[in-house]
Design an enzyme around this catalytic site. Structure first.
Site, PDB file in Angstrom:
ATOM      1  CE  LYS A 112      -4.361  -1.620   1.819  1.00  0.00           C
ATOM      2  NZ  LYS A 112      -4.157  -3.074   1.948  1.00  0.00           N
ATOM      3  CD  GLU A 123     -10.877   4.173   0.287  1.00  0.00           C
ATOM      4  OE1 GLU A 123     -10.558   5.360   0.049  1.00  0.00           O
ATOM      5  OE2 GLU A 123     -10.265   3.197  -0.201  1.00  0.00           O
ATOM      6  CB  SER A 147       0.408  -8.184  -0.796  1.00  0.00           C
ATOM      7  OG  SER A 147      -0.363  -9.027   0.045  1.00  0.00           O
TER       8      SER A 147
HETATM    9  C1  LIG Z   1      -4.880  -4.160   1.374  1.00  0.00           C
HETATM   10  C2  LIG Z   1      -4.127  -5.380   1.200  1.00  0.00           C
HETATM   11  C3  LIG Z   1      -4.388  -6.288   0.140  1.00  0.00           C
HETATM   12  C4  LIG Z   1      -5.540  -6.147  -0.802  1.00  0.00           C
HETATM   13  O1  LIG Z   1      -5.484  -5.069  -1.679  1.00  0.00           O
HETATM   14  P1  LIG Z   1      -5.158  -5.204  -3.225  1.00  0.00           P
HETATM   15  O2  LIG Z   1      -5.544  -3.878  -3.757  1.00  0.00           O
HETATM   16  O3  LIG Z   1      -5.976  -6.321  -3.784  1.00  0.00           O
HETATM   17  O4  LIG Z   1      -3.714  -5.475  -3.347  1.00  0.00           O
HETATM   18  C5  LIG Z   1      -3.564  -7.390  -0.001  1.00  0.00           C
HETATM   19  N1  LIG Z   1      -2.546  -7.617   0.835  1.00  0.00           N
HETATM   20  C6  LIG Z   1      -2.263  -6.788   1.870  1.00  0.00           C
HETATM   21  C7  LIG Z   1      -1.121  -7.106   2.775  1.00  0.00           C
HETATM   22  C8  LIG Z   1      -3.047  -5.639   2.084  1.00  0.00           C
HETATM   23  O5  LIG Z   1      -2.745  -4.828   3.111  1.00  0.00           O
END
Ligand SMILES: *Cc1c(COP(=O)(O)O)cnc(C)c1O
Length: 411
Positions: A86, A108, A377
């Protein structure tokens, strides 16, 4: 394929008349930045000094041996500042806000992760910051609210509707309509009206650019399959961007099957009969909605995947077949997380663990020559409340009860 913010039949910008000029201003600023090579350089330099970029890829040797199939590599977006991909999106939008000369940002947030990332960016750039969050989520996510407030953001609990994410989005748009001259809305994923999906993908594409270069160094070949979890779709699009023109690389998006697709307590938007094409929140995509267009309740153990819509860019890739979509249940996800921590000493977020779970299903069927790449992620250690809960750890339970008693005795 791409015309006025459409991806096939998906996307668009269904916005109130009053916001049209603001969207035009944003699109113009974004297009200008995109064409200026100095802008991406500035972005990369900022992410290098503030957010550990380039993040490495890690060879998960023990997991590879455990499954005895493909060699498994992991792109480490968990090593970003604030613990997830993010940061790429919010810092990029922050640079754009600076260029537009605005001084205030709003966002948001559902579980609070995007709120914390935005508040962090605002603190760094010296912007005023207001975060809209459903009242229910404010109560559930105190640790994130705590940090947003420390970072100087005003957190506004939204008391409309179901008092969760979709109500927070409506409230943020309302604020934007009233304050468009001074304010930028930092949308959290590759959804919403054009140009947000394209813009968020652009900033997240740094993941795929790095990953492609890194994997060609070691192991020295392109991956056969690439896995990423899909909430709104931004981390997946970020990684996939690096490999879209490589016909030998199969792209796999993994959605949240929650308690099981048949239970309807899930967040699978692509390929279930619980979802259909509609227009909401300013764009056209697959939404989990009933016949009357009422949004359904979604469920996932991972708060970041718990969303009714999905990126119009991914909806299009679903229809064109450029990305294969799968899903993993809460149970499979907790198992994949447990195994990854134990075997590799790395702690994926519950969201990311969806990608791991699907990769683990497929790795044993592939040969040792094959390479797969998983997008981690985010990191899971910051989600200790949710993870310990999901693992039903008895000592953790005792700890929380003990703390509560301690606080009660203190007053
Ligand atoms: C917010 C989040 C996601 C989901 O968001 P995408 O826009 O689909 O990437 C995935 N993994 C983590 C660690 C997140 O914080």
């Amino acid at each position: 394929m791409f015309e006025h913010g459409y991806y096939g039949q998906f996307g668009g910008a269904f916005i109130p008349e009053i916001l049209v000029s603001t969207f035009e201003e944003l699109e113009a600023a974004f297009n200008k930045a995109k064409e200026d090579p100095a802008f991406f350089n500035e972005y990369q330099t900022l992410m290098g000094s503030y957010s550990c970029r380039p993040t490495p890829i890690t060879f998960a040797e023990n997991l590879s041996n455990h499954f005895g199939g493909a060699r498994i590599y992991v792109k480490r977006e968990d090593l970003n500042h604030t613990g997830a991909h993010k940061a790429n999106n919010v810092m990029g939008q922050g640079l754009l806000v600076k260029r537009m000369g605005k001084k205030r940002v709003i966002a948001e947030t559902g579980a609070g992760q995007h709120g914390v990332a935005t508040a962090t960016m605002a603190a760094r750039f010296g912007f005023d910051c207001t975060i809209y969050m459903g009242e229910v989520d404010v109560a559930r996510q105190r640790p994130n609210v705590f940090w947003m407030e420390r970072l100087g953001a005003k957190v506004v609990p939204v008391t409309e509707g179901s008092r969760t994410l979709k109500d927070a989005i409506n409230e943020a748009f309302r604020d934007w309509v009233n304050n468009m001259d001074t304010t930028h809305y930092v949308l959290g994923t590759a959804c919403g009206p054009h140009p947000f999906p394209e813009m968020v993908q652009y900033f997240q594409s740094i993941i795929g650019k790095e990953a492609r270069r890194q994997i060609l160094e070691t192991p020295g070949k392109l991956p056969d399959r690439v896995f990423a979890c899909v909430g709104g779709g931004s981390n997946a699009l970020g990684l996939f961007s690096g490999f879209l023109n490589d016909p030998g690389v199969e792209l796999v998006g993994v959605e949240a099957a929650g308690r099981g697709i048949e239970t309807r307590q899930h967040a699978v938007r692509l390929g279930t009969k619980d979802a259909s094409i509609g227009i909401a929140q300013g764009y056209k995509t697959y939404f989990l909605q009933d016949r009357d267009g009422q949004m359904c309740d979604t469920h996932s153990v991972a708060a970041g995947l718990d969303y009714v819509g999905v990126s119009p860019i991914l909806a299009n890739y679903y229809e064109t077949g450029q990305v294969r979509f799968e899903s993993a249940t809460d149970k499979e996800v907790v198992e994949a997380l447990t195994l990854t921590v134990r075997k590799e000493g790395i702690i994926p977020a519950l969201e990311s663990s969806h990608a791991f779970a699907q990769a683990f299903k497929e790795a044993p069927q592939l040969s040792r020559d094959s390479v797969i790449l998983i997008n981690q992620s985010g990191r899971g250690d910051k989600d200790i409340f949710t993870i310990a809960d999901a693992m039903d750890d008895p000592s953790w339970r005792e700890f929380i009860i003990g703390k509560a008693e301690e606080y009660r005795a203190r007053k």
